[in-house]
Design a protein around this motif. Structure first.
Motif, mmCIF file in Angstrom:
data_model
loop_
_atom_site.group_PDB
_atom_site.id
_atom_site.type_symbol
_atom_site.label_atom_id
_atom_site.label_comp_id
_atom_site.label_asym_id
_atom_site.label_seq_id
_atom_site.Cartn_x
_atom_site.Cartn_y
_atom_site.Cartn_z
ATOM 1 N N GLN A 27 8.390 29.554 -7.373
ATOM 2 C CA GLN A 27 7.407 28.773 -6.155
ATOM 3 C C GLN A 27 6.891 27.441 -6.782
ATOM 4 O OE1 GLN A 27 7.327 30.712 -3.809
ATOM 5 N NE2 GLN A 27 8.560 32.155 -4.627
ATOM 6 N N SER A 28 7.627 26.882 -7.909
ATOM 7 C CA SER A 28 7.002 25.598 -8.320
ATOM 8 C C SER A 28 7.490 24.630 -7.236
ATOM 9 C CB SER A 28 7.670 25.223 -9.456
ATOM 10 O OG SER A 28 7.170 26.317 -10.582
ATOM 11 N N LYS A 29 6.756 23.739 -6.808
ATOM 12 C CA LYS A 29 7.196 22.603 -5.897
ATOM 13 C C LYS A 29 8.150 21.810 -6.414
ATOM 14 C CE LYS A 29 4.374 23.217 -2.340
ATOM 15 N NZ LYS A 29 4.669 23.143 -0.770
ATOM 16 N N PHE A 30 9.220 21.214 -5.916
ATOM 17 C CA PHE A 30 10.200 20.366 -6.327
ATOM 18 C C PHE A 30 9.743 18.839 -6.420
ATOM 19 C CE2 PHE A 30 13.235 23.107 -4.017
ATOM 20 C CZ PHE A 30 13.532 23.992 -5.373
ATOM 21 N N ALA A 31 8.753 18.597 -7.503
ATOM 22 C CA ALA A 31 8.116 17.518 -7.659
ATOM 23 C C ALA A 31 7.833 17.301 -9.150
ATOM 24 C CB ALA A 31 6.746 17.580 -6.935
ATOM 25 N N PRO A 32 7.631 16.010 -9.604
ATOM 26 C CA PRO A 32 7.171 15.767 -10.921
ATOM 27 C C PRO A 32 5.726 16.484 -11.285
ATOM 28 C CG PRO A 32 8.043 13.704 -10.060
ATOM 29 C CD PRO A 32 7.927 14.829 -8.807
ATOM 30 N N GLY A 33 6.014 17.209 -12.630
ATOM 31 C CA GLY A 33 4.743 17.846 -12.826
ATOM 32 C C GLY A 33 4.784 19.040 -12.311
ATOM 33 N N GLY A 34 5.693 19.645 -11.358
ATOM 34 C CA GLY A 34 6.028 20.913 -10.949
ATOM 35 C C GLY A 34 7.228 21.587 -11.395
ATOM 36 N N TYR A 35 8.344 21.802 -10.636
ATOM 37 C CA TYR A 35 9.624 22.017 -10.930
ATOM 38 C C TYR A 35 10.263 21.235 -11.951
ATOM 39 C CZ TYR A 35 14.369 23.784 -10.125
ATOM 40 O OH TYR A 35 15.886 24.342 -10.426
ATOM 41 N N PHE A 36 10.034 19.787 -11.543
ATOM 42 C CA PHE A 36 10.637 18.741 -12.450
ATOM 43 C C PHE A 36 9.570 18.150 -13.379
ATOM 44 C CE2 PHE A 36 13.501 18.556 -8.634
ATOM 45 C CZ PHE A 36 14.663 18.786 -9.130
#
Length: 221
Positions: free
Chosen positions: A206-215
């Motif tokens: 459920q992590s957003k595909f964004a730096p600091g999230g999934y990335f």
């Protein structure tokens, strides 16, 4: 912007030195058995699906111990092996996806394209075999998008391959080898191609595909 890099790397394999990146040995120490025998510790399972393919005890053990077992090696591998392949700065999947394919079972829940689950066109995917990534246990993928021309992508320990996970249908068939397949896969996002899709997130974490999230928050460069 079209991701020409992902298409250029489709079905290409690269070797690395396992004495420098001893992922298999570290995980065998964690699990207390050869990885290809992991099924002997896990009992019987019904055929996996999209909801259950990340739910075994082995998955819980891997993710709970990731930071202390292989994270440092993973980052060094990205810096020293993946960066020369990509040739430009990239964000990376913070925690690689752990896969197991038990005998007479699959390691991917269904045949799919990652674009079905909101993975974005900027991504490049890498698969790293740890044990028994061969024969009927291995990944099956279209060689050409939408053509149904499936090939088997084997990945012996000491190699990593990339394939077009966004445009090519892929999945796994029942593992008839009598041994457990074990692998990791991860996605990277070239900084020059990255864009933020607000509604896109991992179906597993459920992590957003964004730096600091999934990335990762910081790019490797």
């Amino acid at each position: 912007m079209e991701n020409k890099l992902r298409k250029a790397l489709h079905c290409k394999s690269f070797a690395y030195d396992t004495s420098l990146y001893s992922f298999k040995e570290k995980l065998e120490s964690l699990f207390g058995c050869p990885l290809e025998e992991l099924h002997t510790q896990l009992g019987e399972f019904e055929r996996v699906n999209l909801q259950t393919c990340q739910k075994t005890l082995a998955h819980r053990v891997f993710y709970a111990n990731y930071l202390r077992t292989i994270r440092d090696s993973y980052i060094e591998f990205l810096e020293n092996t993946v960066l020369p392949i990509i040739g430009e700065p990239f964000y990376y999947q913070q925690i690689p996806t752990f896969r197991i394919g038990l005998p007479n079972n699959c390691f991917v829940g269904e045949y799919h394209k990652d674009s079905y689950y909101k993975h974005q066109d900027y991504e490049v995917n890498f698969n790293l075999g740890l044990a028994n990534y061969e024969g009927s246990a291995a990944l099956r993928a279209e060689k050409t998008p939408n053509k149904g021309d499936f090939i088997t992508l084997e990945c012996p320990y000491g190699s990593v391959f990339s394939f077009d996970h966004i445009d090519c249908l892929h999945g796994s068939d029942p593992n008839r080898t009598g041994k457990t397949l074990v692998s990791m896969d991860f996605r990277i996002a070239p900084v020059a191609l990255f864009y933020y899709a607000q509604d896109a997130a991992s179906i597993n974490t459920q992590s957003k595909f964004a730096p600091g999230g999934y990335f990762s928050e910081e790019a490797i460069k």
